[in-house]
Structure formats: structure tokens, C-alpha cells
Design an enzyme around this catalytic site. Structure first.
Site, PDB file in Angstrom:
ATOM      1  N   TRP A 102       1.368  -1.334   0.502  1.00  0.00           N
ATOM      2  CA  TRP A 102       0.168  -0.305  -0.281  1.00  0.00           C
ATOM      3  C   TRP A 102       1.119   1.014  -0.108  1.00  0.00           C
ATOM      4  CZ3 TRP A 102      -4.654  -1.665  -1.582  1.00  0.00           C
ATOM      5  CH2 TRP A 102      -4.729  -2.692  -1.353  1.00  0.00           C
ATOM      6  N   ASP A 169      -2.013   6.815   6.411  1.00  0.00           N
ATOM      7  CA  ASP A 169      -2.660   5.557   5.858  1.00  0.00           C
ATOM      8  C   ASP A 169      -3.059   5.069   7.090  1.00  0.00           C
ATOM      9  OD1 ASP A 169      -4.131   3.736   5.221  1.00  0.00           O
ATOM     10  OD2 ASP A 169      -2.845   2.901   3.216  1.00  0.00           O
ATOM     11  N   LYS A 193     -12.273  -1.705   7.148  1.00  0.00           N
ATOM     12  CA  LYS A 193     -11.260  -3.057   7.452  1.00  0.00           C
ATOM     13  C   LYS A 193     -11.184  -2.578   9.163  1.00  0.00           C
ATOM     14  CE  LYS A 193      -8.003  -3.933   4.211  1.00  0.00           C
ATOM     15  NZ  LYS A 193      -7.578  -2.306   3.144  1.00  0.00           N
TER      16      LYS A 193
HETATM   17  C1  LIG Z   1      -6.921  -1.669   1.711  1.00  0.00           C
HETATM   18  C2  LIG Z   1      -5.873  -0.572   2.400  1.00  0.00           C
HETATM   19  C3  LIG Z   1      -5.982  -0.079   1.327  1.00  0.00           C
HETATM   20  C4  LIG Z   1      -6.549   0.369   0.134  1.00  0.00           C
HETATM   21  O1  LIG Z   1      -8.066   0.716   0.400  1.00  0.00           O
HETATM   22  P1  LIG Z   1      -8.792   0.753  -0.735  1.00  0.00           P
HETATM   23  O2  LIG Z   1      -9.848   1.442   0.566  1.00  0.00           O
HETATM   24  O3  LIG Z   1     -10.092  -0.465  -0.993  1.00  0.00           O
HETATM   25  O4  LIG Z   1      -8.706   2.014  -1.556  1.00  0.00           O
HETATM   26  C5  LIG Z   1      -4.561   1.181   1.093  1.00  0.00           C
HETATM   27  N1  LIG Z   1      -3.845   0.963   2.734  1.00  0.00           N
HETATM   28  C6  LIG Z   1      -4.176   0.522   3.429  1.00  0.00           C
HETATM   29  C7  LIG Z   1      -3.500   0.342   4.724  1.00  0.00           C
HETATM   30  C8  LIG Z   1      -4.780  -1.041   3.110  1.00  0.00           C
HETATM   31  O5  LIG Z   1      -5.031  -2.002   3.937  1.00  0.00           O
END
Ligand SMILES: *Cc1c(COP(=O)(O)O)cnc(C)c1O
Length: 352
Positions: A102, A169, A193
Site C-alpha cells: 500500500w 494511512d 478494514k
Molecule cells: C486496504 C488498504 C488500502 C486500500 O484501500 P481501498 O479502500 O481499497 O482503496 C490502502 N491502505 C491500506 C493500509 C490498506 O489496508
């Protein structure tokens, strides 16, 4: 019986949240209308959006500290682009920590808009650790990190110390542990998540860092526009926002981030103990960087794979397969996963 859901995302949500959400799909607030067929400008939904945004700031202990919470769309993946759009000056530079898939996707998008310096990377060992020795450049517009690496099972315990702007993030561990959230100027997280269904992204941004790039920002990508419209510049993802609000309320009732952290630590210790003490298994992430959210592990004897997979299936365990770039297994143990589910898994590992 409901399965033991170790899915990495979209993830398990509290059962009572799902019940309340399904009721609201049929009859929301006794309006004799569905939540998903009323105007997002109706007082009943405006209240949902306000509650959700307030709960975020309350749970992160960021109330009254100059932050705004937004529920937008496009996933964390769109934030990879929105972050530089809003923070990277024309001709400016930003620093990124590369700790997994990511992070590297975030780097790729940011490179479209400017000069990106990768200050450290753990790619040399398939992202199995968090780099710790790096110097932080002072001539950058912001520093970007990823708090939890969903695929590789590593989690940052310390964050870059900087007087500059820090972006994180937090898609896969937001609301899972008590940290000083005010060290960040911008936090983003896809809902699916640890908070709600896919379809909305949470952004928490310190307002005074915005409007300084000199760029023309397309409206939909401009945090300031979304803030000025109370996160309703366009039609919000009403159902994902509503379910996120219910989950945040559930977390608050439980005692907040501190209370869930205690439970999350107990779950993680239970599984890591088994991984470390059972000769048939080994962890794939560096011990000091292990994640309490996504626990990655491998079998030491592959001939046991078929048997273990069948045992898991028979016990109603879902979503344990590791990501293809690590292999083996990944137990994602987000907030709503009960300790009992981890115990079921550990019992199977003992029996193998
Ligand atoms: C799943 C994830 C993403 C991507 O998320 P989307 O909502 O599918 O764009 C980005 N960063 C991390 C750390 C993730 O676990």
C-alpha cells in the site's frame, strides 16, 4: 452458527451493528422509509453524518484541536492521490516510508504530482519489518507513512518525529489502539478494514495545513471544499456512513479505543504465543514489528497444509488464507473479532 471471520477486508463487523443496519434498510428511524431511499439532506441523515464525524474526533481524542473528519468515497486508494494534491506544493517535495504494497502504491500516485523521496524501504526483505533508521528531510512538504501493513503483518510502534506535516494511512488499524493521534496532520482510512462496509473513506485533517500549495485542485479532490460542505459536497455513501457510525457508537459504548486495545492485545498474544511455541508454525514478520491486526504465519511442514485447511474449514473459520505475496496464513483480527474465535483457531493449531 456464524463463522469465525478472519477476513482481511471487507472485515467482520459487530453482530448488533449488522442487525441494526439491516433494520434501517427496511425502516429507518420509524420513518416508514429505508435509509437508502431518503434524501441525504433530510434531517435524519444529516444527523447520522454529524454523529459519525463527531464520534471519529471523540474516539481519536481530537475534538477541539483544529481537525475535521470527512467521509468521502474512492477508498484509501484515492487518498494516495488526494494527499499530494492538497499538500504538495507546485515544484515541492514529499518524503515517504515504503513499508509494503500500500505504501508503494501511495508513492506511485504521489510521483504524478511532484518529487517524492523514499526515505527508507523494507522491500529488501519482502516488507517483513519496519525500517527504523532513517533521517527525515526538512525540505519536504510532508512525510507519509502507513501505520499497519495489512498484507505483511507489520505495524509501526513509533512514528517519524517531525515538526513538519505528518500523514498516515491508517486503513487497517485505526481505532484499534491508543496512540497520540494529534501527532498526525492528516489520517486516512478506507472504512472496510476496521469500521464499516466498503464504500466510504475516513479522512481526518488538520484544517490549518490546507490551502497552501498554490495548485488548482479539482473540486472532488479538494479537502477544503468537502469541509466547507460538511462532507456533503456530493451525495455521500449513506449506507457505509451509517454503518460506520453504528460501529463507532459500539466502540464508544465499549469504552473506546483504550478498551478495545486491551482486548486486541489479548487476542494477538494468544495467537502469537501459539505461533512461537508450536514447532509446526512460524511467524513471517519481525517480532518487534508484529501487527496486532493482521497476523501472518507459515507452516513449517507443508505436508500438513491440506489437513490444517480442512480442520479450519470444518471449524467454520473464514478468510485465513495469506496474501499471495507472503503465502501461508493471515489471521486478521479487527476490533469486532471476538477472543473466542482466536481460541478456536489456536485449539486447532494445537491439535494439528
Ligand atoms: C486496504 C488498504 C488500502 C486500500 O484501500 P481501498 O479502500 O481499497 O482503496 C490502502 N491502505 C491500506 C493500509 C490498506 O489496508
Amino acid at each position: 452458527m456464524k463463522k469465525h471471520n478472519f477476513s482481511a477486508g471487507p472485515c467482520i463487523l459487530p453482530q448488533e451493528v449488522l442487525k441494526q443496519a439491516s433494520k434501517a434498510v427496511l425502516n429507518f428511524n420509524n420513518l416508514d422509509l429505508s435509509l437508502i431511499e431518503i434524501s441525504h439532506r433530510s434531517p435524519d441523515f444529516v444527523e447520522v453524518m454529524e454523529n459519525a464525524r463527531n464520534l471519529v474526533l471523540e474516539l481519536l481524542d481530537l475534538k477541539g484541536k483544529g481537525y475535521s473528519a470527512l467521509f468521502l468515497q474512492g477508498g484509501a486508494s484515492l487518498e494516495f492521490l488526494m494527499t499530494p494534491y492538497n499538500l504538495l506544493k507546485e515544484g515541492g517535495k514529499a518524503a515517504y516510508l515504503d513499508t509494503g504494497t500500500w505504501s508503494s502504491k501511495a508513492i506511485k500516485e504521489a510521483k504524478l504530482l511532484g518529487d517524492i523521496e523514499v526515505i527508507s524501504s523494507s522491500k529488501d526483505k519482502n516488507y517483513s519489518y519496519i525500517p527504523k533508521k532513517y533521517s527525515i528531510p526538512t525540505d519536504v512538504d510532508y512525510i507519509h507513512c502507513t501505520s499497519n501493513n495489512t498484507i505483511y503483518g507489520t505495524q509501526m510502534k513509533e512514528f517519524p518525529k517531525t515538526d513538519g506535516i505528518l500523514v498516515c494511512d491508517m486503513s487497517s488499524d485505526i481505532f484499534s489502539r491508543k496512540i497520540d493521534f494529534s501527532q498526525f496532520d492528516l489520517i486516512y482510512a478506507g472504512a472496510q478494514k476496521n469500521m464499516g462496509p466498503a464504500g466510504t473513506t475516513l479522512i481526518v485533517v488538520k484544517e490549518n495545513i490546507l490551502g497552501k500549495t498554490g495548485r488548482q485542485i479539482p473540486s472532488m479532490l479538494d479537502y477544503q471544499i468537502h469541509i466547507s460542505k460538511d462532507s456533503m459536497f456530493n451525495t455521500p455513501a449513506v449506507f457505509p456512513v451509517y454503518v460506520s457510525m453504528l460501529t463507532l457508537q459500539w466502540l464508544k459504548d465499549l469504552g473506546g479505543v483504550e478498551a478495545i486495545e486491551t482486548i486486541n492485545i489479548a487476542k494477538a498474544e494468544l495467537l502469537y504465543n501459539e505461533i512461537d511455541n508450536n514447532p509446526l508454525f512460524k511467524g513471517s514478520a519481525a517480532k518487534e514489528d508484529r501487527s496486532n491486526m493482521n497476523i501472518t504465519f507459515l507452516l513449517t511442514d507443508d505436508s500438513k497444509k491440506e489437513k490444517f485447511d480442512q480442520m479450519c474449514k470444518d471449524a467454520g473459520i473464514n478468510g485465513l488464507k495469506g496474501h499471495r505475496s507472503v503465502g501461508g496464513y493471515r489471521a486478521s483480527m479487527y476490533n469486532a473479532l471476538p477472543l473466542e474465535s482466536v481460541q478456536v483457531l489456536v485449539d486447532l493449531m494445537k491439535k494439528l
